[in-house]
Design a protein around this motif. Structure first.
Motif: not given
Length: 565
Positions: A561, A171, A148, A174
């Motif tokens: 996710e 991501s 992330n 996050r």
């Protein structure tokens, strides 16, 4: 390099050792060059490049800088071959115009209890991690993070403003349970997972004025997370926004454009409030709400108002869940405006559907209530209810369409105080063991026949006017039963009613003939034609999660996710 007393040192570490014994603020000015050092910064210290961008501090052994105190960094470049590049272990850290590149996993780490602010900086190859810390990441760029790009965990609170993130593996941001983030005016590009992931109880994100492009799910709330999304533009995501497993975001004034599958995707008892959004050209469904059919409404409904959906296959699909919709506009769809499937329950007020093959399609044991709907240019059919679905439509208009409404199976359709006009085939048809109730309404120019009843259907038409049907006002065949009460049929020619012995006609006003017969007539050919229009399977273009006329459910595959940080 020079310290506060302007004494030179051969290494940065030597200058820091002297600064550690000082009670005052120490400013260390670093000459251009590359320094192979692992720095331990303690106290009230500023590390400043004499010429911004001219100083590189690197370590092949791992961590480059470890700080504890009141530390400021300016104009420096850090390179780490492994481990964490820059760590704030205690106190506060301010980083301005720094450049961090790591082949480890963490570029900047704010440990629990610290306060860290990064401005006008660049991070490559590792994430910025706030674990139980507070701070801000402002006007920064983050590239090619193997995890992330920014992680907010363990109760951290973070402001992310005016940042650009490209190619994170999981991501851009996050936010995990108990943590919160404010994301303003950023641009996040190219991610195969969820670009902004807000996951866990008490996780919260406020997202405003951000652009997200080329991603799996643009924004995902899950596992009880909440927050708000405003003025966000999403382009070419698989799903623009998802809410699942007890999440409940508030979303407004957003544009979800060219999504591969869905604009708004609600699943696994997710919820949310959505207003003033535009969803344009999603590959499959504009708004998709899917539940498990158990205890519909218990987990919170999805509330959608003043939204526009264009160019999808289905505008709104609700399956085994609850939804409330107000003042929504659905246009230029390739299959259906609204699909209600399974044990769903949905309420629509002031719905507008235009230029769509099927305006409303209800199946399974779904329940739909429509008030002040406007359906136009629906070909072949404006309203369809099958299986055990129950639809109630009031104060609505169906116009300029192939046919008005059809109900079959054991479904029921109740239409009150509505108008159907300028139709090509027929006004309404009830088949099999279905129920059709039509009250206080008007059918004007309904095509060949105003109302048709077939098989064992029950038809109850009261205080309704049929104007200018080409052939027959009411046509009731087979063992169709019910009544035509207090109705009016007007036309230049044709028949007012042709019926069997099971339908009662009371108080009919018409200058045309009423025929009661059990024998087939030439007019039955017309009924066969319009019935065929309604029953024929109709397939449209393929897409992920294909939908076709007659399907019992919508299949939608959504990637979860990632759980790793």
């Amino acid at each position: 390099m020079t310290g506060s007393a302007r004494r030179g040192h051969s290494t940065i570490g030597a200058a820091l050792s002297e600064a550690a014994g000082s009670l005052r603020e120490t400013r260390i000015l670093i000459e251009p060059g590359t320094y192979d050092e692992q720095l331990v910064v303690r106290g009230n210290v500023s590390l400043v490049a004499r010429e911004p961008g001219s100083v590189t501090i690197r370590s092949s052994a791992g961590q480059v800088l470890d700080s504890d105190g009141t530390v400021r960094l300016s104009g420096l470049r850090f390179e780490a071959d492994a481990g964490e590049a820059v760590v704030c272990r205690g106190g506060s850290l301010e980083a301005h115009e720094i450049d961090v590149e790591t082949r480890g996993r963490i570029a900047l780490w704010a440990a629990p209890g610290t306060r860290v602010e990064a401005r006008d900086s660049t991070f490559r190859g590792g994430r910025v991690l706030f674990a139980g810390a507070v701070g801000a990441v402002v006007s920064c760029e983050l590239f090619a993070c193997p995890d992330n790009a920014i992680a907010v965990i363990e109760g951290a609170r973070l402001d992310v403003r005016d940042c650009r993130v490209e190619r994170p593996r999981h991501s851009a941001v996050r936010v995990e349970a108990g943590s919160s983030a404010t994301i303003l005016s950023g641009r996040f590009v190219s991610c195969h997972d969820t670009m902004v992931a807000v996951i866990g109880a008490a996780a919260r994100a406020e997202i405003d004025g951000t652009t997200i492009e080329d991603t799996g799910t643009a924004i995902g709330f899950a596992e009880g997370a909440a927050g708000s999304v405003r003025n966000v533009t999403v382009r070419q995501a698989r799903h623009a926004l998802s809410s699942r497993s007890g999440a409940n975001p508030t979303v407004s004034d957003c544009a979800f454009l060219d999504c591969l599958e869905t604009g708004i995707n609600i699943s696994e008892r997710g919820a949310g409030t959505f207003s003033d959004c535009v969803i344009r050209d999603p590959g499959a469904i504009g708004v998709f709400i899917k539940g498990d059919g158990a205890d519909v409404g218990r987990w919170g409904a999805v509330d959608v108002s003043r939204c526009t959906i264009e160019g999808s296959s289905v505008g709104i699909a609700v399956e085994g869940a609850e939804g409330r919709f107000r003042d929504c506009r659905l246009n230029r769809l390739s299959f259906a405006g609204v699909r209600l499937l399974g044990a769903s329950s949905a309420t629509f007020d002031d719905l507008i559907v235009t230029d769509t093959p099927v305006g409303l399609d209800a199946r399974g044991t779904s329940v739909g209530r429509f008030g002040r709907a406007r359906l136009s240019e629906c070909r072949p059919l404006a309203v369809s209810a099958v299986d055990e679905a129950r639809l109630t439509i009031s104060e609505s208009v169906v116009a300029d369409s192939g046919a008005g409404a059809g109900v079959q199976g054991s479904a029921s359709l109740v239409v009150k105080r509505s108008e159907l006009r300028d139709l090509e085939s027929f006004g309404m048809i009830a088949m099999a063991t279905s129920t059709l109730v039509l009250e206080g309404s008007r059918l004007r120019g309904p095509g060949a026949i105003g109302v048709i009843g077939l098989h064992d259907a029950f038809v109850d038409v009261r205080d309704t006017t049929v104007e200018d049907a080409a052939d027959i006002g009411f046509r009731l065949l087979d063992k169709c039963s019910g009544q035509i009460a207090g109705c009016t049929v007007t036309a230049a020619a044709g028949l007012a009613v042709t019926k069997n012995d099971y339908v009662r006609v009371v108080g009919l006003t018409s200058s045309l003939r009423t025929v009661t017969t059990s024998a087939a007539s030439a007019k039955d050919q017309i009924v066969a034609q319009v019935t065929n229009i309604y029953n024929t399977p109709i397939f449209f273009k393929e897409f992920s999660g294909q939908i076709a006329m007659g399907n019992e459910s919508v299949e939608q595959v959504q990637k979860r996710e990632g759980e790793d940080r």
